[in-house]
Design an enzyme around this catalytic site. Sequence first.
Site, mmCIF file in Angstrom:
data_model
loop_
_atom_site.group_PDB
_atom_site.id
_atom_site.type_symbol
_atom_site.label_atom_id
_atom_site.label_comp_id
_atom_site.label_asym_id
_atom_site.label_seq_id
_atom_site.Cartn_x
_atom_site.Cartn_y
_atom_site.Cartn_z
ATOM 1 N N GLU A 1 66.842 86.683 11.341
ATOM 2 C CA GLU A 1 66.559 86.297 9.753
ATOM 3 C C GLU A 1 65.822 87.242 9.417
ATOM 4 O O GLU A 1 66.142 87.553 7.777
ATOM 5 C CB GLU A 1 66.142 85.397 9.864
ATOM 6 C CG GLU A 1 64.732 85.705 10.647
ATOM 7 C CD GLU A 1 63.713 84.158 10.170
ATOM 8 O OE1 GLU A 1 63.405 83.417 9.453
ATOM 9 O OE2 GLU A 1 62.810 83.705 11.278
ATOM 10 N N LYS B 1 64.360 86.009 14.938
ATOM 11 C CA LYS B 1 63.319 86.752 14.267
ATOM 12 C C LYS B 1 64.116 88.872 13.818
ATOM 13 O O LYS B 1 64.469 88.431 12.124
ATOM 14 C CB LYS B 1 62.110 87.790 14.558
ATOM 15 C CG LYS B 1 60.680 86.069 14.935
ATOM 16 C CD LYS B 1 59.543 85.618 13.923
ATOM 17 C CE LYS B 1 60.610 84.177 13.075
ATOM 18 N NZ LYS B 1 60.358 83.537 13.124
ATOM 19 N N ARG C 1 59.460 79.197 -2.116
ATOM 20 C CA ARG C 1 60.786 77.870 -1.608
ATOM 21 C C ARG C 1 61.779 78.003 -2.083
ATOM 22 O O ARG C 1 63.168 77.665 -2.320
ATOM 23 C CB ARG C 1 59.974 76.888 -2.740
ATOM 24 C CG ARG C 1 58.248 77.132 -2.017
ATOM 25 C CD ARG C 1 57.707 75.070 -3.126
ATOM 26 N NE ARG C 1 58.201 73.841 -2.741
ATOM 27 C CZ ARG C 1 57.834 73.127 -2.014
ATOM 28 N NH1 ARG C 1 56.801 73.722 -1.175
ATOM 29 N NH2 ARG C 1 58.635 72.049 -1.764
ATOM 30 N N LYS D 1 61.564 79.196 2.687
ATOM 31 C CA LYS D 1 60.802 78.618 4.043
ATOM 32 C C LYS D 1 60.684 77.292 3.976
ATOM 33 O O LYS D 1 60.506 76.839 4.767
ATOM 34 C CB LYS D 1 58.665 79.258 2.602
ATOM 35 C CG LYS D 1 58.193 78.663 4.065
ATOM 36 C CD LYS D 1 57.898 79.632 4.616
ATOM 37 C CE LYS D 1 57.285 79.793 4.978
ATOM 38 N NZ LYS D 1 56.697 80.526 6.938
ATOM 39 N N GLU E 1 63.611 83.407 19.978
ATOM 40 C CA GLU E 1 62.909 83.024 19.478
ATOM 41 C C GLU E 1 62.175 84.732 18.587
ATOM 42 O O GLU E 1 62.391 85.322 16.925
ATOM 43 C CB GLU E 1 61.009 82.627 19.344
ATOM 44 C CG GLU E 1 60.082 82.743 18.512
ATOM 45 C CD GLU E 1 60.490 82.803 16.556
ATOM 46 O OE1 GLU E 1 61.116 81.440 16.839
ATOM 47 O OE2 GLU E 1 60.610 82.908 16.359
ATOM 48 N N CYS F 1 62.993 74.731 -3.465
ATOM 49 C CA CYS F 1 62.743 74.690 -4.863
ATOM 50 C C CYS F 1 60.899 74.120 -5.568
ATOM 51 O O CYS F 1 60.830 73.664 -4.555
ATOM 52 C CB CYS F 1 62.989 74.091 -5.728
ATOM 53 S SG CYS F 1 64.737 73.861 -6.224
ATOM 54 N N HIS G 1 77.293 85.173 34.270
ATOM 55 C CA HIS G 1 77.928 83.597 33.633
ATOM 56 C C HIS G 1 78.521 83.523 32.835
ATOM 57 O O HIS G 1 79.417 82.720 31.344
ATOM 58 C CB HIS G 1 77.624 82.790 33.681
ATOM 59 C CG HIS G 1 76.554 82.010 35.321
ATOM 60 N ND1 HIS G 1 77.452 81.777 36.428
ATOM 61 C CD2 HIS G 1 75.368 82.395 35.480
ATOM 62 C CE1 HIS G 1 76.620 81.435 37.110
ATOM 63 N NE2 HIS G 1 75.138 81.712 36.326
ATOM 64 N N ASN H 1 62.563 69.277 -7.508
ATOM 65 C CA ASN H 1 63.196 69.616 -6.522
ATOM 66 C C ASN H 1 63.196 68.203 -5.363
ATOM 67 O O ASN H 1 61.898 67.560 -5.674
ATOM 68 C CB ASN H 1 61.447 70.208 -5.527
ATOM 69 C CG ASN H 1 61.515 70.285 -4.505
ATOM 70 O OD1 ASN H 1 63.126 70.476 -3.920
ATOM 71 N ND2 ASN H 1 59.815 69.769 -3.669
ATOM 72 N N GLY H 2 64.674 68.946 -4.909
ATOM 73 C CA GLY H 2 65.478 67.624 -4.610
ATOM 74 C C GLY H 2 66.864 67.553 -4.293
ATOM 75 O O GLY H 2 67.369 68.222 -5.350
ATOM 76 N N TRP I 1 66.073 77.410 -5.382
ATOM 77 C CA TRP I 1 67.045 77.301 -4.718
ATOM 78 C C TRP I 1 67.909 76.453 -4.939
ATOM 79 O O TRP I 1 68.052 75.320 -4.475
ATOM 80 C CB TRP I 1 66.174 77.215 -2.997
ATOM 81 C CG TRP I 1 67.002 77.812 -1.604
ATOM 82 C CD1 TRP I 1 66.983 78.663 -1.355
ATOM 83 C CD2 TRP I 1 67.854 77.039 -0.406
ATOM 84 N NE1 TRP I 1 67.603 79.124 -0.116
ATOM 85 C CE2 TRP I 1 68.053 77.239 0.154
ATOM 86 C CE3 TRP I 1 68.045 75.588 -0.846
ATOM 87 C CZ2 TRP I 1 69.040 77.208 0.827
ATOM 88 C CZ3 TRP I 1 68.865 75.267 0.306
ATOM 89 C CH2 TRP I 1 69.384 76.136 1.000
#
Length: 609
Positions: free
Chosen positions: A489, A486, A27, A604, A482, A2, A505, A100-101, A74
Site C-alpha cells: 500500500e 504495508k 478521509r 483512511k 501485515e 470524505c 506447495h 459524506n456517504g 473520496w
Amino acid sequence: MCGIVGYIGKKNAVDVVLDGLKKLEYRGYDSSGIAVVKDGRLQIRRSVGKLKNLEENIEKRPLKANISIGHTRWATHGKPSEENAHPHTDPTKSIVIVHNGIVENYAELKSGLEKEGKEFKSETDTEVIAHLIKKYYKDTLHCAVRKTLKEIRGSYALGVICKDEPNKIVCARQDAPLIIGVGKGENFLASDISALLSYARDMIFLENGDIAELTSDKIIITDTENNVKNREVKNIKWDCVQAEKEGYKHFMLKEIYEQPRTIEDTFRGRIYPDEGRVYIEEVKLSKEDVKNISNVYIVACGTAYHSGLVSKFLFENFAKIPTEVDIASEFRYREPILNEKTLVIVVSQSGETADTLAALRLAKSKGCVTLAVCNVVGSSISREADHVVYTRCGPEIGVASTKAFTGQLTALYILALDWARKKESLSKEKLKKYLKELWEVPVKIGNFLKQAENVYEVAKKFAHKKDFLYLGRHINYSIALEGALKLKELSYIHAEGYAAGEMKHGPIALIDDDMPVVSIAVKSRIYEKINSNIEEAKARGGIIIVIASESDKAIADKGYSVIYVPDCDEFVSPILSVIPLQLLAYYVSVALGCDVDQPRNLAKSVTVE
Ligand code: F6R
C-alpha cells in the site's frame, strides 16, 4: 469516506473550514470545495486534487464570511472532477450541501426529478439531495431537510446552508459520522474530532436519524419527525499536538514512534502483572458469561483483520475458546452459523468501516453478544457494540495503520488473558508471566526504535526490487501478511505474505536471485521449522532478510540481512516483530518518493462497501 466541516460564528469561516479540512484530508483527497453565504449570495470554490489546490484557488479569488461548509472528497459516484466536487447546489443556487456517504436510491430519485424538468450538473448521488431540499423548501431549511431525508435511502453525514437563511447550518447523520463542536458564540461541525480540536473541546456525537440546526449561539437537535433530542456534550481530552506531526517528516513515522506510548496507554489501568490481575472496566462480562461463550468470531478488514488473525492464537491458547477470524466483507454475505452463545468481536480503528459495521449489525440480529475493539471514541461501531475496548492510540492520520494495529493487538491480548482468568484456563503464574511480558513491550519497542537505522539501510538496498515475499509461521504468519500489506500500500511494490510451511506447495517457484524474502524468525516453538524454510528459500537464490531475536547470535553468520528485535515470549512477539516491517515499508516508500501519508487510491476510513 470524505470529510466535511462547517462553521458559524464571528471568525472568518473560510479559515476555520480550510483548517478543519486539512485535518480530514486523510478521509479522501480526490477534490475539495467550500461554500459561504455572503451578502445574500452563495459563493463556492471547488478544486480537483489535494486541498492545496483549493487554497490556491481561494488565494486567487478570495472568500470571507461568517458561515461556511467544506468538503474533501473520496470519489464513489462520478470521477474526481470539478463538476463532481462538493459542495453541490440546487439549480437556482439557493441551497448548498456537502455530503459524506451514499444515496442508494439516487438513480430512482434522479429520474423522478429529471421528469419534473430538473437538470443535473454532476454525476454524483449528492446532487439529488440538493434538488430535493429545494423542492421541499417552503418555510424553513430544517423542515425541507427533514422531508428530504424521509425520501433518501443510504448513508449520509450532511451539512446544508441556504442563502435565504444565512444564519444557520442544518446538518444530519445516518450511518456516517458527524460531530458538533460546541463553542461560545460559534458552533462547528465535522466528520471527526481531529478537525475541531484547535477550536472546541466540547463535542456532541450525533446519532443516526439526528438532524441539527446550528446558529452561532444555539444547537437544536431533532429527529425526522421534529421531536427534540437531547444529546450529551462530551469533553474531549485529546491533545491538539497529538494531531500534528510533531516534527516528524510524515504522520506515519510519527505514529510508528508513538507506539511505546500508545501500547502503554492501551493497557494502562487494565493490567496488574504483580497481582496477576486484569481489569477491563468497559467489558461487563461476568465469569459465567465468559464460560457460556461457545465460540468467538473476530471480524474486521485489512490491517485490523490481521490483528484478529494474531488473536485467534491468544483466545485459543489462553482462554481455550474456539475462535474463527473473518474478513468483514466475506462474513456478512456467507451466512455464518451464529447464535446467542457466539461472541463476535469486531476490530476497527475508525469504527466506521462499512463492512465491519454491517458485520456487527448482522451479529446483533442473530442474538450474538458483540464487542468492539475500536480507536475512535463515539464512532458508529463503538456505539452499536454491546461492549467496547478502546485502543487509546489517539488520532491515526497516516492512511497506513500502524499504532492502531499494535493497539488492537494489545487490547485483544488483554481480553484473552482476562477471559483465561475468568475461565481459570491459565495458572496464576502463567497469567502473571504473560502480563509481565506485555508490560515490558513498550520499553522493548522504545529500545528497538532508538537504533533502527539498519532498517533504513535494508530499505535503501532493496527499494528498487519489483517483488517481495514475506514469510512467517504460527502467530507470526499474520505479521508476514501485515508486512506485505504495508509494503504494497505504501510503495506499490508487489508483495505476498505466506505461511512459510506452504512454500513447497507452490510459491517457492517464485524465488530467484532477485527476490527479497523477508522472514520472521524470532525465538518461538517453530523457530527450527522456519529456519529450515528460510534455508530452502536461500538455496533457490532468494535474498534473505530476517527479523530475529536479539539473543540469536547464530543467525548472524548465515549471510542474511538481519534486523534484531528484543527477545520476548512468542505470544507477544507479533507486537514487536511488526515494528521493523512498518519501518521497512515506510523507508522503501520514502526511497521511491511515494506519498507516504496518502498512498494512491486509498482513503483512511472506508465508509462504503
Ligand atoms: C492498512 C489499513 C487498512 C485498515 C482497514 C480497516 O494499513 O489501514 O487495511 O486496517 O481499512 O479500517 P478500520 O480499522 O478503520 O476498520
